[in-house]
Design a protein around this motif. Structure first.
Motif, PDB file in Angstrom:
ATOM      1  N   SER A   1       0.705  -1.222  -0.073  1.00 28.77           N
ATOM      2  CA  SER A   1       0.221  -0.133   0.142  1.00 28.77           C
ATOM      3  C   SER A   1       0.716   1.231   0.027  1.00 28.77           C
ATOM      4  CB  SER A   1      -0.802  -0.204   1.012  1.00 28.77           C
ATOM      5  OG  SER A   1      -1.688   1.071   1.024  1.00 28.77           O
ATOM      6  N   GLU A   2       2.128   1.114   0.614  1.00 33.46           N
ATOM      7  CA  GLU A   2       2.890   2.141   0.617  1.00 33.46           C
ATOM      8  C   GLU A   2       3.669   2.478  -0.283  1.00 33.46           C
ATOM      9  OE1 GLU A   2       2.409   4.947   2.700  1.00 33.46           O
ATOM     10  OE2 GLU A   2       0.487   4.029   3.533  1.00 33.46           O
ATOM     11  N   LYS A   3       3.862   1.264  -1.169  1.00 41.51           N
ATOM     12  CA  LYS A   3       4.987   1.168  -2.321  1.00 41.51           C
ATOM     13  C   LYS A   3       6.364   1.421  -1.707  1.00 41.51           C
ATOM     14  CE  LYS A   3       1.617   2.943  -5.830  1.00 41.51           C
ATOM     15  NZ  LYS A   3       0.524   3.003  -4.975  1.00 41.51           N
ATOM     16  N   ILE A   4       6.532   0.718  -0.720  1.00 46.83           N
ATOM     17  CA  ILE A   4       7.900   0.637  -0.067  1.00 46.83           C
ATOM     18  C   ILE A   4       8.999  -0.066  -0.866  1.00 46.83           C
ATOM     19  CG2 ILE A   4       9.331  -0.110   1.898  1.00 46.83           C
ATOM     20  CD1 ILE A   4       7.287   2.130   2.680  1.00 46.83           C
ATOM     21  N   LEU A   5       8.578  -1.122  -1.444  1.00 50.34           N
ATOM     22  CA  LEU A   5       9.511  -2.084  -2.113  1.00 50.34           C
ATOM     23  C   LEU A   5       9.128  -1.912  -3.662  1.00 50.34           C
ATOM     24  CD1 LEU A   5       9.555  -5.370   0.007  1.00 50.34           C
ATOM     25  CD2 LEU A   5      11.536  -3.508  -0.408  1.00 50.34           C
ATOM     26  N   GLU A   6      10.216  -1.404  -4.442  1.00 55.09           N
ATOM     27  CA  GLU A   6       9.995  -1.377  -5.802  1.00 55.09           C
ATOM     28  C   GLU A   6      10.182  -2.577  -6.532  1.00 55.09           C
ATOM     29  OE1 GLU A   6      12.604   1.740  -7.404  1.00 55.09           O
ATOM     30  OE2 GLU A   6      12.153   3.196  -5.632  1.00 55.09           O
TER      31      GLU A   6
END
Length: 350
Positions: free
Chosen positions: A263-268
Motif C-alpha cells: 500500500s505504501e509502495k515501500i519495495l519497488e
C-alpha cells in the motif's frame, strides 16, 4: 549509433579486475582480446560463467544487459511454452521463433543456455555446496551487498544470494536420510533439473528458502558477478524498510505486513510473493524473530525439525507463508542488533 558493449572470450582471468580499461589489460597481459567494436574507454564490467568478459563504455549499462537477458528468458520459459519429453522423462521448453540466434548466443555465454539439464545426486550436490564455503568471495559482505541491490529494485536477480548463503552457513556433511528428498537438508536423492530454469525464478526477482537444490546453481552463478557498490541511497532504502516494519502493531501478521508494504509502495519492482521473499530473508537472518524455530543465520535446522515446528503454528497464520516468517508477529518486533550485525553500516554506504 555506435555499439557500446562487447562480450569476448578470455582465458587468463586471474589478474583481471573489474573496472580495468582495455589499455590496463594490455599492460598486464601484453595484448587485448580481438573485439568487433573497440573503444579505449571500455571497462571490464562482468565475467560471465563461460569465462567471457563483458566490456562496456558505461558500466551502468550492466542493468540494461540484465534486462535484455531477462526478456529473452521470459520468452522461453513462459509457462505455456513448456512440454513434457516422455522419452527423456523431463519437462522442457521450446525456443520460440521470436528468440534469435544472437539472443541464444547471449544466453549461452552468460551460462544460461535453455534446457541446460544436469542430474544432481545428494552426496555430490552436498559436497559441491560445502566446497563453496571455501570460496573467498562468498562472504557476508558480498551477499548482503547483493541483497541490498535487490531490495532497491536495481538488481532483482540479486535478492536470492543472501538466502542461499544462509542455507549454506551451518550446513554439515551427512548421509542421505529419507526417500525422495533428504529429511536433513532437503536435497533430492537424485534429480535431473534444467539449471537455467532454476535461475529463471531468481531473474524474475523471487527469493525462496525452499528447494535447496536450486541454491547450488544460484550461488555458482552469483559468484561470477562482481560485488555491487552500495550507495548511501541504497542503504537508506533498506533502513526505511526495516523502520517501516518496526512500526507494526502487536497483532500484525506477515500477510498484513506485506499488504501494508504494498500500500505504501515501500519495495519497488515487487509483487506479493517477491515481497514475501524479501521478508523471509530478513526472517532467516533473525531480524524478524519468531518463537518456533531458529533462523538459519544462527543454526541449521533439518527439514524434519521444520516440519515439527510448523505444526505449532496457529490457524491464524496464512498457510502459504512458511517458517520462519510464518512465525513472526508485530509483537516480535525487529531485532535491530542483529540487523546492524549483518548489514554493517561501515561496509554498506555509510
Amino acid at each position: 549509433m555506435n555499439k557500446n558493449f562487447e562480450i569476448v572470450p578470455y582465458v587468463s582471468v586471474g589478474e583481471i579486475q573489474f573496472g580495468m580499461t582495455i589499455e590496463q589489460l594490455k599492460k598486464v597481459f601484453g595484448s587485448v582480446p580481438e573485439m568487433e567494436y573497440y573503444d579505449p574507454v571500455m571497462k571490464v564490467t562482468k565475467l560471465t560463467p563461460k569465462r567471457y568478459l563483458l566490456f562496456l563504455t558505461d558500466p551502468t549499462e550492466t542493468n540494461d544487459m540484465d534486462k535484455k537477458i531477462y526478456s529473452i528468458l521470459k520468452k522461453i520459459y513462459f509457462h505455456e511454452n513448456g512440454f513434457y519429453n516422455l522419452s527423456l522423462d523431463r519437462h522442457e521448453h521450446k525456443v520460440p521463433t521470436a528468440v534469435t540466434q544472437a539472443d541464444l548466443k547471449l544466453l549461452e555465454i552468460n551460462g544460461l543456455k535453455p534446457n541446460n539439464f544436469e542430474t544432481f545426486e545428494h552426496d555430490n550436490t552436498l559436497g559441491r555446496l560445502l566446497k563453496l564455503r571455501e570460496n573467498k568471495k562468498l562472504t557476508l559482505d558480498f551477499v548482503t551487498a547483493m541483497f541490498i541491490k535487490g531490495v532497491t529494485g536495481e538488481l532483482p536477480r540479486a535478492r536470492q544470494t543472501l538466502m542461499s548463503y544462509l542455507y549454506l552457513k551451518h550446513l554439515c556433511k551427512h548421509d542421505f536420510v529419507g526417500k525422495a528428498n533428504c529429511e536433513i537438508c532437503g536435497l533430492p536423492k537424485v534429480k535431473t533439473e534444467d539449471k537455467t530454469h532454476q535461475l529463471y525464478t531468481y531473474y524474475l526477482g523471487h527469493s525462496w528458502n525452499e528447494t535447496p537444490l536450486n541454491f547450488l546453481t544460484e550461488l555458482e552463478e552469483a559468484l561470477t558477478f562482481e560485488k555491487p557498490e552500495i550507495t548511501k541511497s541504497d542503504r537508506k532504502k533498506l533502513d526505511e524498510l526495516v523502520e517501516f516494519i518496526s512500526n507494526a502493531d502487536d497483532k500484525e501478521t506477515p500477510g498484513k505486513l506485506e499488504k501494508r508494504i504494498a500500500s505504501e509502495k515501500i519495495l519497488e519492482q515487487t509483487d506479493k510473493y517477491k515481497r514475501y521473499g524479501i521478508l523471509q530473508t530478513l526472517a532467516e537472518c533473525g531480524i524478524l524473530p519468531n518463537k518456533f524455530i531458529s533462523p538459519k543465520y544462527e543454526k541449521f535446522s533439518s527439514i524434519k525439525e521444520l516440519w515439527e515446528a510448523s505444526k505449532k503454528l496457529t490457524t491464524s497464520h496464512r498457510s502459504d507463508i512458511i517458517l520462519p516468517l510464518g512465525g513472526w508477529k508485530g509483537e516480535n518486533g525487529v531485532n535491530t542488533e542483529r540487523f546492524n550485525e549483518i548489514f554493517n553500516a561501515k561496509t554498506h554506504g555509510e
